[in-house]
Write a protein that holds these residues in place. Structure first.
Motif, PDB file in Angstrom:
ATOM      1  N   LEU A  13      -5.599  -3.203  -6.409  1.00 40.77           N
ATOM      2  CA  LEU A  13      -5.563  -2.983  -4.930  1.00 40.77           C
ATOM      3  C   LEU A  13      -6.887  -1.712  -4.646  1.00 40.77           C
ATOM      4  CD1 LEU A  13      -1.703  -2.047  -4.776  1.00 40.77           C
ATOM      5  CD2 LEU A  13      -2.975  -4.207  -3.980  1.00 40.77           C
ATOM      6  N   GLU A  14      -7.256  -1.963  -3.279  1.00 43.62           N
ATOM      7  CA  GLU A  14      -8.239  -1.199  -2.593  1.00 43.62           C
ATOM      8  C   GLU A  14      -7.290   0.256  -2.487  1.00 43.62           C
ATOM      9  OE1 GLU A  14     -11.199  -1.701  -1.967  1.00 43.62           O
ATOM     10  OE2 GLU A  14     -11.002  -3.746  -2.654  1.00 43.62           O
ATOM     11  N   PRO A  15      -8.261   1.267  -2.395  1.00 39.78           N
ATOM     12  CA  PRO A  15      -7.565   2.476  -2.559  1.00 39.78           C
ATOM     13  C   PRO A  15      -6.704   2.646  -1.327  1.00 39.78           C
ATOM     14  CG  PRO A  15     -10.087   2.996  -2.880  1.00 39.78           C
ATOM     15  CD  PRO A  15      -9.769   1.351  -2.536  1.00 39.78           C
ATOM     16  N   ALA A  16      -6.863   2.105   0.212  1.00 34.23           N
ATOM     17  CA  ALA A  16      -6.010   2.300   1.113  1.00 34.23           C
ATOM     18  C   ALA A  16      -4.609   1.524   0.721  1.00 34.23           C
ATOM     19  CB  ALA A  16      -6.525   1.588   2.464  1.00 34.23           C
ATOM     20  N   GLN A  17      -4.811   0.584   0.008  1.00 29.62           N
ATOM     21  CA  GLN A  17      -3.642  -0.425  -0.419  1.00 29.62           C
ATOM     22  C   GLN A  17      -2.796   0.310  -1.307  1.00 29.62           C
ATOM     23  OE1 GLN A  17      -5.979  -3.826  -1.475  1.00 29.62           O
ATOM     24  NE2 GLN A  17      -5.085  -5.145   0.208  1.00 29.62           N
ATOM     25  N   LYS A  18      -3.359   1.118  -2.370  1.00 31.53           N
ATOM     26  CA  LYS A  18      -3.009   1.752  -3.272  1.00 31.53           C
ATOM     27  C   LYS A  18      -1.907   3.089  -2.626  1.00 31.53           C
ATOM     28  CE  LYS A  18      -6.142   1.122  -7.052  1.00 31.53           C
ATOM     29  NZ  LYS A  18      -7.216   1.842  -7.921  1.00 31.53           N
ATOM     30  N   ALA A  19      -2.638   3.549  -1.753  1.00 33.87           N
ATOM     31  CA  ALA A  19      -2.115   4.744  -0.702  1.00 33.87           C
ATOM     32  C   ALA A  19      -0.745   4.089  -0.135  1.00 33.87           C
ATOM     33  CB  ALA A  19      -2.801   5.302   0.036  1.00 33.87           C
ATOM     34  N   LYS A  20      -0.847   2.945   0.474  1.00 40.30           N
ATOM     35  CA  LYS A  20       0.318   2.336   1.282  1.00 40.30           C
ATOM     36  C   LYS A  20       1.368   2.107   0.410  1.00 40.30           C
ATOM     37  CE  LYS A  20       1.183  -1.164   4.524  1.00 40.30           C
ATOM     38  NZ  LYS A  20       0.721  -2.341   5.360  1.00 40.30           N
ATOM     39  N   LEU A  21       1.216   1.461  -0.836  1.00 43.82           N
ATOM     40  CA  LEU A  21       1.886   1.152  -1.743  1.00 43.82           C
ATOM     41  C   LEU A  21       2.663   2.252  -2.155  1.00 43.82           C
ATOM     42  CD1 LEU A  21       3.759  -0.921  -3.662  1.00 43.82           C
ATOM     43  CD2 LEU A  21       1.837  -0.870  -5.090  1.00 43.82           C
ATOM     44  N   SER A  22       2.027   3.285  -2.412  1.00 39.33           N
ATOM     45  CA  SER A  22       2.628   4.718  -2.976  1.00 39.33           C
ATOM     46  C   SER A  22       3.594   5.169  -2.000  1.00 39.33           C
ATOM     47  CB  SER A  22       1.371   5.742  -3.407  1.00 39.33           C
ATOM     48  OG  SER A  22       0.708   5.230  -4.353  1.00 39.33           O
ATOM     49  N   LEU A  23       3.204   5.200  -0.731  1.00 41.02           N
ATOM     50  CA  LEU A  23       3.928   5.761   0.217  1.00 41.02           C
ATOM     51  C   LEU A  23       5.225   4.753   0.509  1.00 41.02           C
ATOM     52  CD1 LEU A  23       1.183   6.692   3.048  1.00 41.02           C
ATOM     53  CD2 LEU A  23       2.583   8.374   1.655  1.00 41.02           C
ATOM     54  N   ILE A  24       5.094   3.709   0.496  1.00 38.52           N
ATOM     55  CA  ILE A  24       6.154   2.518   0.440  1.00 38.52           C
ATOM     56  C   ILE A  24       7.324   2.952  -0.692  1.00 38.52           C
ATOM     57  CG2 ILE A  24       6.982   0.174   0.355  1.00 38.52           C
ATOM     58  CD1 ILE A  24       4.316  -0.586   1.883  1.00 38.52           C
ATOM     59  N   VAL A  25       6.935   3.203  -1.686  1.00 37.36           N
ATOM     60  CA  VAL A  25       7.557   3.394  -2.991  1.00 37.36           C
ATOM     61  C   VAL A  25       8.407   4.694  -2.864  1.00 37.36           C
ATOM     62  CG1 VAL A  25       7.659   3.626  -5.494  1.00 37.36           C
ATOM     63  CG2 VAL A  25       6.623   1.818  -4.488  1.00 37.36           C
ATOM     64  N   LEU A  75      -2.249   7.245   7.416  1.00 34.89           N
ATOM     65  CA  LEU A  75      -3.006   6.002   6.761  1.00 34.89           C
ATOM     66  C   LEU A  75      -3.105   5.078   7.930  1.00 34.89           C
ATOM     67  CD1 LEU A  75      -4.055   4.867   4.096  1.00 34.89           C
ATOM     68  CD2 LEU A  75      -1.662   3.948   3.853  1.00 34.89           C
ATOM     69  N   LYS A  76      -2.001   4.738   8.614  1.00 35.55           N
ATOM     70  CA  LYS A  76      -2.183   3.780   9.835  1.00 35.55           C
ATOM     71  C   LYS A  76      -3.370   4.246  10.584  1.00 35.55           C
ATOM     72  CE  LYS A  76       0.412   1.335  13.381  1.00 35.55           C
ATOM     73  NZ  LYS A  76       1.609   1.209  14.014  1.00 35.55           N
ATOM     74  N   ASP A  77      -3.627   5.305  11.289  1.00 38.13           N
ATOM     75  CA  ASP A  77      -4.547   5.851  11.888  1.00 38.13           C
ATOM     76  C   ASP A  77      -5.875   5.503  11.237  1.00 38.13           C
ATOM     77  OD1 ASP A  77      -2.753   6.374  13.622  1.00 38.13           O
ATOM     78  OD2 ASP A  77      -2.745   8.587  13.520  1.00 38.13           O
ATOM     79  N   ALA A  78      -6.021   5.835  10.090  1.00 32.25           N
ATOM     80  CA  ALA A  78      -7.472   5.713   9.338  1.00 32.25           C
ATOM     81  C   ALA A  78      -7.625   4.411   9.271  1.00 32.25           C
ATOM     82  CB  ALA A  78      -7.082   6.337   7.938  1.00 32.25           C
ATOM     83  N   ALA A  79      -6.760   3.439   8.993  1.00 28.07           N
ATOM     84  CA  ALA A  79      -6.912   1.970   8.657  1.00 28.07           C
ATOM     85  C   ALA A  79      -7.539   1.503  10.316  1.00 28.07           C
ATOM     86  CB  ALA A  79      -5.706   1.425   8.191  1.00 28.07           C
ATOM     87  N   GLY A  80      -6.635   1.964  11.457  1.00 31.00           N
ATOM     88  CA  GLY A  80      -7.307   1.358  12.600  1.00 31.00           C
ATOM     89  C   GLY A  80      -8.644   2.104  12.800  1.00 31.00           C
ATOM     90  N   GLU A  81      -8.954   3.120  12.498  1.00 31.09           N
ATOM     91  CA  GLU A  81     -10.405   3.657  12.748  1.00 31.09           C
ATOM     92  C   GLU A  81     -11.463   2.704  11.925  1.00 31.09           C
ATOM     93  OE1 GLU A  81     -11.915   5.899  14.709  1.00 31.09           O
ATOM     94  OE2 GLU A  81      -9.892   6.018  15.773  1.00 31.09           O
ATOM     95  N   GLY A  82     -10.987   2.468  10.687  1.00 34.58           N
ATOM     96  CA  GLY A  82     -11.845   1.459   9.930  1.00 34.58           C
ATOM     97  C   GLY A  82     -11.963   0.072  10.608  1.00 34.58           C
ATOM     98  N   GLU A  83     -10.784  -0.221  11.043  1.00 34.08           N
ATOM     99  CA  GLU A  83     -11.089  -1.486  11.922  1.00 34.08           C
ATOM    100  C   GLU A  83     -11.988  -1.434  13.153  1.00 34.08           C
ATOM    101  OE1 GLU A  83      -7.025  -2.698  12.603  1.00 34.08           O
ATOM    102  OE2 GLU A  83      -6.709  -2.888  10.662  1.00 34.08           O
ATOM    103  N   LYS A  84     -11.834  -0.254  13.808  1.00 37.50           N
ATOM    104  CA  LYS A  84     -12.837  -0.202  15.035  1.00 37.50           C
ATOM    105  C   LYS A  84     -14.085  -0.082  14.547  1.00 37.50           C
ATOM    106  CE  LYS A  84      -9.464   2.390  17.721  1.00 37.50           C
ATOM    107  NZ  LYS A  84      -9.080   3.733  18.361  1.00 37.50           N
ATOM    108  N   GLN A  85     -14.684   0.667  13.525  1.00 37.39           N
ATOM    109  CA  GLN A  85     -15.857   0.583  12.892  1.00 37.39           C
ATOM    110  C   GLN A  85     -16.331  -0.720  12.586  1.00 37.39           C
ATOM    111  OE1 GLN A  85     -17.566   3.290  13.014  1.00 37.39           O
ATOM    112  NE2 GLN A  85     -19.277   2.617  11.602  1.00 37.39           N
ATOM    113  N   GLN A  86     -15.560  -1.431  11.911  1.00 36.50           N
ATOM    114  CA  GLN A  86     -16.097  -2.757  11.503  1.00 36.50           C
ATOM    115  C   GLN A  86     -16.171  -3.638  12.716  1.00 36.50           C
ATOM    116  OE1 GLN A  86     -16.623  -4.166   8.703  1.00 36.50           O
ATOM    117  NE2 GLN A  86     -16.029  -2.544   7.326  1.00 36.50           N
TER     118      GLN A  86
END
Length: 133
Positions: free
Chosen positions: A53-65, A103-114
Motif C-alpha cells: 500500500l501507498e502511505p495514504a492507503q496505509k493511513a486510510k486502512l489504519s483509520l478504518i480498522v 486524510l480525505k482533504d489531503a487526498a483531494g488536494e493531491g488530486e487537484k495538484q495532479q
C-alpha cells in the motif's frame, strides 16, 4: 458469556416478546456478518496487509480498522447500559473522524495538484507545438 452468545440465547428465550426476539436475531445476524467481514483482516499479519500500500492507503486502512474497533466497542458498552456521552471511546471516535477528514482533504488536494500538472503539461505541449510550426 460473549455478547454474541448472550444475544443468541436471548433471541431464543420464550420469555421475550416475539418482536424483541426477532430484533435480537437481526442483531445476531449483523454481528455474524461483521465478524465474517473482519475475519480476513484480523487473521492477516498487519505487515502483510500494508506491504503493497501507498502511505495514504496505509493511513486510510489504519483509520478504518481503528474506527471499526472503536465502533464495535461503543456498541458493546451501549448494550451494557454504560453512558457513552462522557466515555473516552466517544472522544476517540471523534478524533478518528477528524483524521479521516484530514486524510480525505489531503487526498483531494493531491488530486487537484495532479489535475494542475496535467493541464500544465498539456499547455506546455501546445506551446512547443506552436513554436515548432
Amino acid at each position: 458469556a460473549l455478547p454474541c452468545q448472550t444475544i443468541h440465547h436471548m433471541s431464543q428465550s420464550t420469555g421475550l416478546p416475539k418482536d424483541v426476539r426477532a430484533q435480537l436475531a437481526e442483531v445476531r445476524e449483523s454481528l455474524d456478518g461483521i465478524e465474517a467481514e473482519l475475519k480476513p483482516v484480523l487473521e492477516t499479519p498487519w505487515e502483510t496487509l500494508v506491504a503493497d500500500l501507498e502511505p495514504a492507503q496505509k493511513a486510510k486502512l489504519s483509520l478504518i480498522v481503528a474506527y471499526a474497533a472503536d465502533s464495535l466497542f461503543y456498541m458493546y458498552i451501549k448494550t451494557q447500559g454504560i453512558a457513552t456521552e462522557d466515555h473516552p471511546v466517544t472522544e476517540e471516535l471523534a478524533r478518528i473522524k477528524n483524521y479521516m477528514k484530514k486524510l480525505k482533504d489531503a487526498a483531494g488536494e493531491g488530486e487537484k495538484q495532479q489535475a494542475r500538472l496535467k493541464l500544465n503539461k498539456e499547455a506546455a505541449s501546445r506551446f512547443i507545438t506552436a513554436g515548432l510550426s
